[in-house]
Design an enzyme around this catalytic site. Structure first.
Site, PDB file in Angstrom:
ATOM      1  N   LEU A  80       0.889  -1.155   0.000  1.00  0.00           N
ATOM      2  CA  LEU A  80       0.000   0.000   0.000  1.00  0.00           C
ATOM      3  C   LEU A  80       0.926   1.204   0.000  1.00  0.00           C
ATOM      4  CD1 LEU A  80      -2.786  -0.676   2.698  1.00  0.00           C
ATOM      5  CD2 LEU A  80      -3.143  -0.231   0.264  1.00  0.00           C
ATOM      6  N   ASP A  81       0.730   2.150  -0.904  1.00  0.00           N
ATOM      7  CA  ASP A  81       1.651   3.283  -0.917  1.00  0.00           C
ATOM      8  C   ASP A  81       1.535   4.070   0.383  1.00  0.00           C
ATOM      9  OD1 ASP A  81      -0.190   5.711  -1.376  1.00  0.00           O
ATOM     10  OD2 ASP A  81      -0.789   4.354  -2.981  1.00  0.00           O
ATOM     11  N   ALA A  82       2.535   4.866   0.659  1.00  0.00           N
ATOM     12  CA  ALA A  82       2.626   5.542   1.958  1.00  0.00           C
ATOM     13  C   ALA A  82       1.403   6.399   2.252  1.00  0.00           C
ATOM     14  CB  ALA A  82       3.896   6.393   2.009  1.00  0.00           C
TER      15      ALA A  82
ATOM     16  N   SER B 225      -1.634   5.799   1.357  1.00  0.00           N
ATOM     17  CA  SER B 225      -2.858   5.000   1.453  1.00  0.00           C
ATOM     18  C   SER B 225      -2.951   4.325   2.822  1.00  0.00           C
ATOM     19  CB  SER B 225      -2.901   3.956   0.346  1.00  0.00           C
ATOM     20  OG  SER B 225      -2.931   4.580  -0.933  1.00  0.00           O
TER      21      SER B 225
END
Length: 244
Positions: free
Chosen positions: A110-112, A114
């Protein structure tokens, strides 16, 4: 001399091994074996069979995880935390949110920016199954976007969006309320949901993953974690198996 059967050797009656792994009670495990729903190393099991650490046990096609050294955590990742095992710049990682008794890794990313659910484990087989594109375990997201998407935008998202790395697979998309999209995808491309929404003119303001395959937990607060149950682990294996 070969070790005698028993907990010390790791070789026991199959129904005892299954019960120890949390599948069900010993009696219920015997009934599963009688019903032909259990295999050991690919062969249908029978009452009286024994199993040890080197054996692969499956119930209804789902692997029974009984290695005591394997850990499986469900984590609600807060915004700003990295989906990584470590960071050379000292930033907080999702592995910092779980016990440090053994070395673990996040499953997928999960990108930072998100938030939401992510699995953290040292189970390499399960990690491979959940991240390999051929299995396509679906994941559900809630995306708060700029503006209110039109029916045409929703149709485009459902049918697949042409991105710089190729067209996305069809997605399940609904709008439970204005500016809020519920999107389910089986792919795991980098920042895929965000790029899909930008492509239809509605950049994401906040993105939360709410489900991984059969797993969801609305009671798990940001920054919290819990161990997965034996049943949840089997359900994850079963979800991944659909793509075999």
């Amino acid at each position: 001399m070969a070790p005698a059967d028993g907990p010390e050797s790791g070789i026991e009656r199959l129904h005892k091994v299954m019960a120890r792994a949390g599948v069900a009670s010993r009696r219920a495990c015997e009934e599963l074996i009688i019903a032909g729903r259990v295999t050991v190393n690919g062969a249908t099991a029978r009452i009286g069979d024994r199993a040890g650490p080197a054996d692969r046990i499956e119930v209804d096609g789902a692997v029974v995880t009984w290695d005591p050294e394997l850990v499986h955590y469900l984590v609600n990742k807060p915004r700003g935390v990295l989906s990584a095992a470590s960071d050379d710049r000292g930033r907080r990682c999702v592995t910092d949110l779980v016990p440090a008794a053994v070395r673990v890794f996040p499953v997928g990313r999960l990108d930072a920016d998100s938030e939401g659910l992510i699995i953290v484990t040292n189970d390499g087989e399960l990690t491979h199954r959940l991240t390999h594109p051929s299995w396509g375990v679906d994941k559900e997201y809630l995306a708060h976007v700029e503006g209110v998407p039109s029916r045409g935008s929703l149709t485009r998202l459902r049918g697949g969006i042409e991105l710089e790395d190729g067209k996305t697979a069809p997605a399940l998309v609904s709008m439970p309320q204005p500016s809020m999209l519920r999107i389910t995808i089986g792919e795991g491309r980098n920042r895929q949901i965000r790029r899909m929404c930008v492509a239809v003119g509605h950049p994401v303001l906040r993105l939360v993953r709410t489900r991984i395959g059969p797993l969801t937990d609305p009671a798990l607060r940001p920054g919290e974690h819990r161990s997965l149950s034996a049943d949840e682990i089997r359900r994850l294996h079963r979800a991944a198996r659909r793509g075999d």
